[in-house]
Motif scaffolding. Sequence first.
Motif, short mmCIF file in Angstrom:
data_model
loop_
_atom_site.label_atom_id
_atom_site.label_comp_id
_atom_site.label_asym_id
_atom_site.label_seq_id
_atom_site.Cartn_x
_atom_site.Cartn_y
_atom_site.Cartn_z
N TYR A 251 -0.56 5.89 3.37
CA TYR A 251 -0.68 4.53 2.85
C TYR A 251 -1.79 4.38 1.80
CZ TYR A 251 2.33 2.66 6.56
OH TYR A 251 3.39 2.37 7.38
N TRP A 252 -2.62 5.39 1.60
CA TRP A 252 -3.88 5.17 0.89
C TRP A 252 -4.12 6.09 -0.29
CZ3 TRP A 252 -4.84 0.93 3.38
CH2 TRP A 252 -4.44 0.83 4.72
N SER A 253 -3.13 6.89 -0.68
CA SER A 253 -3.32 7.89 -1.72
C SER A 253 -3.85 7.30 -3.02
CB SER A 253 -2.00 8.62 -2.00
OG SER A 253 -1.41 9.10 -0.82
N HIS A 254 -3.39 6.11 -3.37
CA HIS A 254 -3.78 5.48 -4.65
C HIS A 254 -5.28 5.16 -4.70
CE1 HIS A 254 -2.79 2.35 -1.77
NE2 HIS A 254 -3.41 1.45 -2.51
N LEU A 255 -5.93 5.11 -3.54
CA LEU A 255 -7.36 4.83 -3.54
C LEU A 255 -8.17 6.03 -4.01
CD1 LEU A 255 -7.72 2.81 -0.21
CD2 LEU A 255 -7.25 1.97 -2.53
N ALA A 256 -7.51 7.16 -4.21
CA ALA A 256 -8.20 8.33 -4.77
C ALA A 256 -8.38 8.23 -6.28
CB ALA A 256 -7.41 9.60 -4.44
N LEU B 258 -11.27 10.31 -8.56
CA LEU B 258 -10.65 11.41 -9.29
C LEU B 258 -10.95 11.32 -10.78
CD1 LEU B 258 -7.09 11.77 -7.72
CD2 LEU B 258 -8.92 13.47 -7.66
N ALA B 259 -10.85 10.13 -11.32
CA ALA B 259 -11.09 9.95 -12.75
C ALA B 259 -12.53 10.25 -13.13
CB ALA B 259 -10.73 8.52 -13.16
N LEU B 260 -13.43 10.16 -12.17
CA LEU B 260 -14.84 10.46 -12.41
C LEU B 260 -15.20 11.88 -12.01
CD1 LEU B 260 -16.40 7.07 -11.29
CD2 LEU B 260 -16.04 7.89 -13.62
N GLY B 261 -14.19 12.69 -11.72
CA GLY B 261 -14.42 14.11 -11.49
C GLY B 261 -14.64 14.52 -10.06
N TRP B 262 -14.36 13.65 -9.10
CA TRP B 262 -14.53 13.96 -7.69
C TRP B 262 -13.20 14.30 -7.04
CZ3 TRP B 262 -19.19 13.76 -4.85
CH2 TRP B 262 -20.31 13.36 -5.59
N ALA B 263 -13.16 15.30 -6.20
CA ALA B 263 -12.02 15.52 -5.33
C ALA B 263 -12.03 14.43 -4.26
CB ALA B 263 -12.08 16.89 -4.68
N VAL B 264 -10.86 14.14 -3.70
CA VAL B 264 -10.75 13.10 -2.67
C VAL B 264 -9.89 13.64 -1.53
CG1 VAL B 264 -10.00 10.76 -2.12
CG2 VAL B 264 -10.98 11.26 -4.37
N ALA B 265 -10.40 13.54 -0.31
CA ALA B 265 -9.65 13.93 0.89
C ALA B 265 -9.36 12.67 1.71
CB ALA B 265 -10.45 14.92 1.72
N ILE B 266 -8.11 12.55 2.16
CA ILE B 266 -7.70 11.40 2.96
C ILE B 266 -7.02 11.93 4.22
CG2 ILE B 266 -6.34 9.29 3.04
CD1 ILE B 266 -6.54 9.11 0.02
N TRP C 17 0.83 -1.21 0.00
CA TRP C 17 0.00 0.00 0.00
C TRP C 17 0.86 1.26 0.00
CZ3 TRP C 17 -2.89 -2.44 4.67
CH2 TRP C 17 -3.87 -3.33 4.21
N ALA C 18 1.89 1.26 0.84
CA ALA C 18 2.74 2.45 0.94
C ALA C 18 3.43 2.76 -0.38
CB ALA C 18 3.77 2.26 2.05
N ALA C 19 3.90 1.72 -1.07
CA ALA C 19 4.58 1.92 -2.36
C ALA C 19 3.61 2.43 -3.42
CB ALA C 19 5.24 0.62 -2.80
#
Length: 266
Positions: A78-83, A87-95, A23-25
Amino acid sequence: MEFDDAFANAAYIADGARYPDKWAAQAAQFRASARHEPDIPYGAGARLRFDLFHPVRPARGVVVFVHGGYWRMFDKSYWSHLAAGPLALGWAVAIPSYDLCPQATITQIGDQIASAVSVVAQRVSGPIRLTGHSAGAQLVARIGAIGPNAAWKSRLTGVFPISPVADLTPLCRTTMNADLGLDAQEAHAQSPLNMPAPACKVEIWVGADERPVFIEQSQYLAKYWGCGLILEHGKHHFNIIEGLSDPIGALTRAVCYEEIHVAPIG
């Protein structure tokens, strides 16, 4: 202890111990090219920060993802890639990150996440969707159900707990409670199973290959709240969240209310 085994995940997943490094990578690689604002403060503590990822076009709204780790482990990095999916569908993502037990109680962590969402709502207009995994699912369910009475609640249009810890009472009989510090009163008060359903769309996701306690608690919560329940085949506690990294993944489409024919933005 019997309850320790019931809530154990890594021991029952092939190569389970390798997932945190994976996850971190993946998260670090994603951040290297993503449009984002790191470490936005939402409180005074060093861990009270969130990363805000921006789509290429004006955001349709914001998805807030709250991580798990039994309130004792991990942070937002650890979770940035889950955005990637939203994101691709036009939503901002906050983690967000949050303080961990035993430095904070689960009640205090819930209040922190509510504060994080309040700051996120000031930064991004439009509807708000909350999703979280495991302990993070308890946190988003809790603030969706019982608080706070904040202005952003009128913009909350969806809560999506993933593999939620819906009943905290059994955790009082685990060795991890040395860190959690739960007593019967707090466990009852912070259990989504003892809260009213959020006043918006709710859909619970859980993997068909998860430990029985997660499937059972998800089923009980769905029945109590009268909401949808998706039992995703072929998924366990560690890989069920991967759907959020896929723009056409079923989990991404559910959180963003998209149908499979919707083309990604970008």
